[in-house]
Structure formats: C-alpha cells, structure tokens
Design a protein around this motif. Structure first.
Motif, PDB file in Angstrom:
ATOM      1  N   ARG A 159       0.837  -1.211   0.000  1.00 41.74           N
ATOM      2  CA  ARG A 159       0.000   0.000   0.000  1.00 41.74           C
ATOM      3  C   ARG A 159       0.873   1.262   0.000  1.00 41.74           C
ATOM      4  O   ARG A 159       0.524   2.261  -0.620  1.00 41.74           O
ATOM      5  CB  ARG A 159      -0.917  -0.006   1.225  1.00 41.74           C
ATOM      6  N   LYS A 160       2.004   1.193   0.713  1.00 42.92           N
ATOM      7  CA  LYS A 160       2.916   2.345   0.702  1.00 42.92           C
ATOM      8  C   LYS A 160       3.449   2.600  -0.704  1.00 42.92           C
ATOM      9  O   LYS A 160       3.569   3.731  -1.148  1.00 42.92           O
ATOM     10  CB  LYS A 160       4.100   2.086   1.649  1.00 42.92           C
ATOM     11  N   TYR A 161       3.796   1.502  -1.413  1.00 45.47           N
ATOM     12  CA  TYR A 161       4.260   1.673  -2.794  1.00 45.47           C
ATOM     13  C   TYR A 161       3.144   2.204  -3.674  1.00 45.47           C
ATOM     14  O   TYR A 161       3.363   2.997  -4.595  1.00 45.47           O
ATOM     15  CB  TYR A 161       4.755   0.324  -3.339  1.00 45.47           C
ATOM     16  N   ASP A 162       1.899   1.772  -3.398  1.00 53.03           N
ATOM     17  CA  ASP A 162       0.763   2.167  -4.223  1.00 53.03           C
ATOM     18  C   ASP A 162       0.460   3.652  -4.056  1.00 53.03           C
ATOM     19  O   ASP A 162      -0.098   4.285  -4.944  1.00 53.03           O
ATOM     20  CB  ASP A 162      -0.465   1.320  -3.846  1.00 53.03           C
ATOM     21  N   GLU A 163       0.838   4.213  -2.882  1.00 56.91           N
ATOM     22  CA  GLU A 163       0.581   5.628  -2.631  1.00 56.91           C
ATOM     23  C   GLU A 163       1.527   6.545  -3.408  1.00 56.91           C
ATOM     24  O   GLU A 163       1.318   7.732  -3.479  1.00 56.91           O
ATOM     25  CB  GLU A 163       0.728   5.913  -1.133  1.00 56.91           C
ATOM     26  N   ILE A 164       2.606   5.944  -3.950  1.00 55.70           N
ATOM     27  CA  ILE A 164       3.584   6.773  -4.680  1.00 55.70           C
ATOM     28  C   ILE A 164       3.025   7.130  -6.057  1.00 55.70           C
ATOM     29  O   ILE A 164       2.561   6.275  -6.795  1.00 55.70           O
ATOM     30  CB  ILE A 164       4.915   6.016  -4.836  1.00 55.70           C
ATOM     31  N   SER A 165       3.085   8.379  -6.371  1.00 58.70           N
ATOM     32  CA  SER A 165       2.647   8.860  -7.695  1.00 58.70           C
ATOM     33  C   SER A 165       3.425  10.125  -8.030  1.00 58.70           C
ATOM     34  O   SER A 165       4.165  10.658  -7.198  1.00 58.70           O
ATOM     35  CB  SER A 165       1.141   9.149  -7.691  1.00 58.70           C
ATOM     36  N   LEU A 166       3.248  10.593  -9.247  1.00 56.98           N
ATOM     37  CA  LEU A 166       3.988  11.785  -9.692  1.00 56.98           C
ATOM     38  C   LEU A 166       3.466  13.061  -9.046  1.00 56.98           C
ATOM     39  O   LEU A 166       4.097  14.103  -9.111  1.00 56.98           O
ATOM     40  CB  LEU A 166       3.898  11.909 -11.224  1.00 56.98           C
ATOM     41  N   ASN A 167       2.286  13.000  -8.412  1.00 58.08           N
ATOM     42  CA  ASN A 167       1.666  14.204  -7.850  1.00 58.08           C
ATOM     43  C   ASN A 167       2.083  14.448  -6.410  1.00 58.08           C
ATOM     44  O   ASN A 167       1.639  15.392  -5.778  1.00 58.08           O
ATOM     45  CB  ASN A 167       0.135  14.107  -7.916  1.00 58.08           C
ATOM     46  N   VAL A 168       2.859  13.553  -5.839  1.00 57.46           N
ATOM     47  CA  VAL A 168       3.277  13.711  -4.455  1.00 57.46           C
ATOM     48  C   VAL A 168       4.787  13.835  -4.413  1.00 57.46           C
ATOM     49  O   VAL A 168       5.458  13.640  -5.398  1.00 57.46           O
ATOM     50  CB  VAL A 168       2.794  12.516  -3.599  1.00 57.46           C
ATOM     51  N   ASN A 169       5.262  14.113  -3.200  1.00 54.18           N
ATOM     52  CA  ASN A 169       6.713  14.232  -2.995  1.00 54.18           C
ATOM     53  C   ASN A 169       7.333  12.850  -3.053  1.00 54.18           C
ATOM     54  O   ASN A 169       7.227  12.068  -2.112  1.00 54.18           O
ATOM     55  CB  ASN A 169       6.983  14.884  -1.643  1.00 54.18           C
ATOM     56  N   LEU A 170       7.956  12.539  -4.190  1.00 54.49           N
ATOM     57  CA  LEU A 170       8.486  11.195  -4.420  1.00 54.49           C
ATOM     58  C   LEU A 170       9.552  10.846  -3.388  1.00 54.49           C
ATOM     59  O   LEU A 170       9.566   9.750  -2.850  1.00 54.49           O
ATOM     60  CB  LEU A 170       9.074  11.121  -5.841  1.00 54.49           C
ATOM     61  N   GLU A 171      10.453  11.797  -3.129  1.00 55.31           N
ATOM     62  CA  GLU A 171      11.557  11.502  -2.209  1.00 55.31           C
ATOM     63  C   GLU A 171      11.021  11.213  -0.804  1.00 55.31           C
ATOM     64  O   GLU A 171      11.478  10.289  -0.136  1.00 55.31           O
ATOM     65  CB  GLU A 171      12.514  12.699  -2.167  1.00 55.31           C
ATOM     66  N   GLU A 172      10.011  11.984  -0.359  1.00 49.52           N
ATOM     67  CA  GLU A 172       9.452  11.763   0.974  1.00 49.52           C
ATOM     68  C   GLU A 172       8.775  10.409   1.068  1.00 49.52           C
ATOM     69  O   GLU A 172       8.925   9.681   2.054  1.00 49.52           O
ATOM     70  CB  GLU A 172       8.465  12.881   1.291  1.00 49.52           C
ATOM     71  N   LYS A 173       7.991  10.027   0.013  1.00 47.60           N
ATOM     72  CA  LYS A 173       7.312   8.723   0.026  1.00 47.60           C
ATOM     73  C   LYS A 173       8.318   7.570   0.030  1.00 47.60           C
ATOM     74  O   LYS A 173       8.137   6.563   0.698  1.00 47.60           O
ATOM     75  CB  LYS A 173       6.405   8.612  -1.206  1.00 47.60           C
ATOM     76  N   LEU A 174       9.382   7.722  -0.750  1.00 52.38           N
ATOM     77  CA  LEU A 174      10.411   6.675  -0.771  1.00 52.38           C
ATOM     78  C   LEU A 174      11.071   6.536   0.597  1.00 52.38           C
ATOM     79  O   LEU A 174      11.409   5.442   1.032  1.00 52.38           O
ATOM     80  CB  LEU A 174      11.466   6.990  -1.831  1.00 52.38           C
ATOM     81  N   LYS A 175      11.270   7.682   1.294  1.00 53.85           N
ATOM     82  CA  LYS A 175      11.821   7.602   2.635  1.00 53.85           C
ATOM     83  C   LYS A 175      10.878   6.863   3.561  1.00 53.85           C
ATOM     84  O   LYS A 175      11.297   6.073   4.412  1.00 53.85           O
ATOM     85  CB  LYS A 175      12.093   9.006   3.171  1.00 53.85           C
TER      86      LYS A 175
END
Length: 554
Positions: free
Chosen positions: A492-508
């Motif tokens: 689900r965390k990976y699914d929340e990643i998209s181009l419209n959000v802060n990619l670096e923060e989500k990856l962290k």
C-alpha cells in the motif's frame, strides 16, 4: 664663501643622485628588474602619458617583485635598460596573468614612442606570444639606453614580477611553466576520471560531488595561471575579467557542499552543518558584486570569506574525526595541506613571503595533494561501508541458523509425539478387535451395534490423530497472516507513490517501513511458516491414506 660654494655644489649633486633613475645594465643573463623600477600611483586614474613621463613623484621600488596590493588606482612603472650584448632583441616577461589592463610604452633613443596594449580586458589574440605571461619585445642596439613605461590596472591583487633576458632563455622558462601546469592538469584529470568511474560503479553521491569539486578546483587554478583564458575563452574578455571572482566563489561553495556529503555533517554535526550555508550565501553575494563591477571589494570579501570558510571546515573535520569517523581524518590532513599552500600563496600576495617558484606553485601543489588524500578518504569510506554490510549479513545469517535449529527441534518433537499416538492407536485397535471378536460370539444383533460403536471409537481416534498436524498448521496461520499483512502494508505504501506527491518523501517512508518490519527476516519467516504448514498437511494426508488402507467395504 668657498665652504658655502662647496656645500651648494654638494646639495645639487645629492639632488641629482636622488632623482636619477637607475639604469638596468643587461649583460646576457636573465635578471629580475623589480628593484630598478620607479613606481607612480595614479589614484585619480586620469594621468596621461605626457603628464607621467616628466612627473617627479615616482618612487623607487624596494621589492624584487613589487606588490601593489588590491586597489582601484592605476600604477605607472618606469625603467631604463642599457644593452651590453650583441643581441638586439631582448624579451621582458611579466609573469602575472590576472592583470586586467596593461599599456606598454617604448621610448627609443631618438625619442619616438610606441604603445602596446594587453590584459584580460582585451582578446587573447592581441598578444605577441601565445602564453599566459605578458611578453614584450625590446629592440635595443648594443650600448643604447631605452626608456619604458608600464601602465597597469586590475581589480585583483597586483604583483609585478618582471624578468629581462634573451629570447631563448625566456622562452625556455615559459615552456617549463607550461610543462608544470600540464603535469598538474594530468594529475587532476587522472583523479577526476578515477573517481568518476567509481561513482558510476557504486552510485555514491559523495563521488559525484567530489568529481565536480576536482573539476572546479582545476578550472580555478587554470584561471589563476592564465591558461583558462588561453584555451577556454580566448576571445571573451568579459569572462576573462570576471572569471577570478566567479570561480573563486564557486570553488569555495563546491568544497562546502562536498564536505556536507563526505562527512555527513547533517547527522554528525547538525548545529555546525547550518553554518556552512552562511558562507555559501556570502560567496553568491561576491559573485553578484564581481559581475556588477565591484571587483576590488568582491575580491577582498572572497579572500576573507575563503579564509573563514577554510578554518570553519577545518574545525568541523576535527570535531567529526574526534567522534571516531575515520574518513574525517583524511579530510583533516588534506585540508591542512591545502591551507598551507593557500597561506603561502596569500602571504606571497601580501608581500610577507618573497615571490618565487615555490610560493607561486604552492597552491596548485597543495590542491593536487589534497585531491589525492581525499580520494584515499573516499576509498576508506567504502571499506567502512563494506565492513558494516558484512557484519549485518553475518548477524542475519546467525538469525537464520537459529531459526533453522528451532524448527528442527520442533519437527523432532512432533515426530516423537506422532509415534506415541500411533502406538496408542495400534493398541486401541487391537483392543477393539478383541472386543469385536467377543461380541460376535455372544449375540448377532449386538454385532452391528458393536461395529457401529467400534467405528465411532475408530473415528474419534483418527480425528484425535489428525488433530495434531492440523493444530500445527493452525498455529502457523496466525503469524503467517501477520507477516502477509505487513507485506500488504508495504505494498500500500508503494501504491501511494505517484507523480503528484513528494516522491523523495514517500520513498523515505517506504524505506522506514521496510526497516521497521525487517523485510529480509519477514520473508524468511514466511518461508519457514509455509514449510511448517506444508509439513502438517503432508502428515494429515499420510493419516488419511492410512485410514483408506485400513478401511474395507465390509
């Protein structure tokens, strides 16, 4: 009256001696003519050649290499040369590439004046000789005396190292300078390509910023030596004039940024990490001042800020090395050597140390040694990371072995219990068989009822026997479900990643969750649980097969 006459004559002769300009006697060997120069400072920047040639305010230089400092004024240098050789062509070498504007006036024996203009404010192609030094042709017949004036103005430090000599020795000295700078560029290029290759191999950002730092240091030294103007922007006088202010600031900023990544200052010294941005801001301001025309002020601020930044970085590397971070020691040693070279170079500019090849080349030599030592530091940093990774893998392997040992012990225990239950079942079956045999002999009506009762007991025994592996399967389902839920949470965390959000923060966040659930151990645990469930199911299947073999249609 006679005594008064002698006294008057003495005063006149003394005045003549004081005002007379020394004539440089050239006899064949290369000579430095710094102490034979008359210097006039034009603070108004308005004096013309005619006003200067007969000016009585010239002062005799006391330095072998006159140091005129950082000034907005124009300086006039006057000297006379008498040739005592049969060589009519002499060369005058001014080994100071960074001067913005030079006017060279030749006054022949017959009074004819010729003028030549050079400097970074003019295209490089205007020079007589293709070299960063300013080389002037002097045509003097044997025994003749010629007068020369040199007008200089620059926004940076002005030093006047003038060497007079025959063409061949002067050109050989210039070729030696080219060779030394080529050697320096070769060393820096090798280190740049070596660290760039390592960056592409391991993708460590420290190596990328180090490559950038090496490139900027090399470019800055090339600009100080005049080779950047010669090879990179020979027709751009604007770049040549402003490059010293731009590159001096950029090299300071790149050193600070590289230090942030190399020593991980954000984590090791967070309170000192923020201070580096103050110095970077000052460097940016000096660049804006330099390109806006405030050359002298910009150069002075760059020198002060560079000194303070270097000391600040030296202090940070000392603090981090005290914490036990070994790469910081390489940075500390490299920075000390570079600072020694810079200090000697600056003291040469300030006139504290003499101008010679040693003081002139200390900063390039210091930067080359610094680059080599920092490369060693980066290599040591890789060794530390490799050791930490190996220790982590060893701990993970120990955990796996411990889990395997626990599972084997559980399997042995379960097998022993199964054998015990099997023996009990066999005894029960024998007892049932005896009971059935007795019942058949007593009453035929009770035979069927007794068979049904025996069948019930048999079913209960089989159910009891099957309950053990089923319980083993059931006991693994709950932890397996928890591990699967952790994996689903990660998905689900990976699914929340998209181009419209802060990619670096989500990856962290994803990396933090992976560390929290210990993904490597989780996957291994799931594998072990599945093996346990498979083992329980296999044992249940064997019991069912045994039941089918035991049962008969009658």
């Amino acid at each position: 009256m006679f005594i008064r006459f002698l006294f008057s004559i003495t005063l006149v002769l003394s005045s003549v001696v004081v005002m007379a300009q020394p004539v440089i006697q050239f006899t064949g060997d290369n000579i430095n003519i710094g102490k034979s120069l008359l210097i006039l400072k034009d603070s108004s920047n308005t004096l013309t050649f005619d006003e200067v040639i007969n000016n009585d305010n010239f002062q005799l230089s006391e330095q072998k290499v006159p140091n005129l400092g950082i000034s907005n004024s124009t300086f006039w240098l006057k000297f006379k040369i008498q040739n005592h050789t049969d060589s009519k062509l002499l060369l005058l070498d001014l080994s100071q590439p960074g001067i913005d504007h030079i006017e060279f006036y030749k006054i022949d024996a017959d009074g004819r004046v010729t003028k030549e203009e050079y400097g970074e404010s003019l295209p490089y192609s205007k020079r007589n000789y293709s070299h960063p030094d300013y080389v002037f042709n002097l045509k003097i017949n044997e025994g003749d005396i010629h007068t020369y004036l040199l007008k200089v103005k620059s926004g940076e430090q002005i030093q006047i190292p003038l060497t007079l000599g025959r063409p061949l020795p002067i050109l050989e000295a210039l070729a030696t300078k080219d060779m030394l700078f080529g050697l320096y560029v070769g060393i820096m290029s090798v280190m740049l390509l070596y660290n760039l290759f390592i960056y592409f191999s391991i993708k460590d950002k420290s190596y990328l910023f180090y490559v950038i730092y090496i490139f900027i240091v090399t470019l800055t030294q090339a600009n100080f030596q005049g080779y950047a103007f010669r090879f990179l922007w020979p027709e751009s006088s604007w770049v040549a004039t402003n490059a010293v202010y731009i590159l001096s600031a950029i090299v300071g900023m790149s050193a600070a940024v590289f230090m942030m990544f190399f020593l991980n200052t954000r984590q090791n010294v967070p309170h000192l990490h923020k201070g580096l941005f103050i110095f970077i801001t000052i460097y940016i301001i000096t660049i804006l001042m330099g390109v806006s025309g405030f050359h002298n002020l910009s150069f002075k601020i760059v020198e002060i800020n560079a000194m303070l930044t270097a000391l600040y970085q030296l202090y940070i590397s000392f603090i981090i090395s005290k914490q036990g971070y070994r790469p910081a020691k390489f940075f500390l040693y490299a920075w000390i050597i570079f600072l020694i070279g810079v200090c000697i170079f600056v003291l040469k500019d300030l006139g504290v140390l003499p101008y010679n090849n040693f003081t002139y080349y200390t900063m390039p030599a210091g930067s080359a040694i610094e680059v080599v030592l920092l490369s060693f530091g980066l290599a040591d940093r890789i060794n530390i990371l490799k050791k930490e990774k190996e220790e982590s893998q060893a701990k993970a392997l120990e955990i796996l072995k411990e889990n395997e040992r626990i599972i084997k012990e559980q399997n042995i225990l379960l097998e022993r219990k199964v054998r015990e239950r099997t023996l009990e079942l066999e005894e029960a079956n024998k007892e049932i068989s005896r009971t059935l045999h007795d019942l058949k002999e007593t009453q035929s009506q009770l035979v069927n009822a007794e068979k049904m009762a025996s069948l019930g007991q048999l079913t209960a025994g089989i159910a009891h026997e099957m309950n053990n592996p089923i319980n083993f399967v059931a006991s693994n389902v709950k932890p397996l479900k928890q591990d699967v839920n952790d994996l689903l949470e990660l998905l689900r965390k990976y699914d929340e990643i998209s181009l419209n959000v802060n990619l670096e923060e989500k990856l962290k966040e994803v990396e933090a969750l992976k560390k929290e659930i210990d993904i490597d151990y989780l996957l291994d645990e799931i594998d072990q649980l599945l093996k346990g469930i498979d083992d329980g199911a296999s044992r249940t299947t064997e019991i069912v097969k045994g039941l089918r073999n035991f049962s008969r249609l009658d």
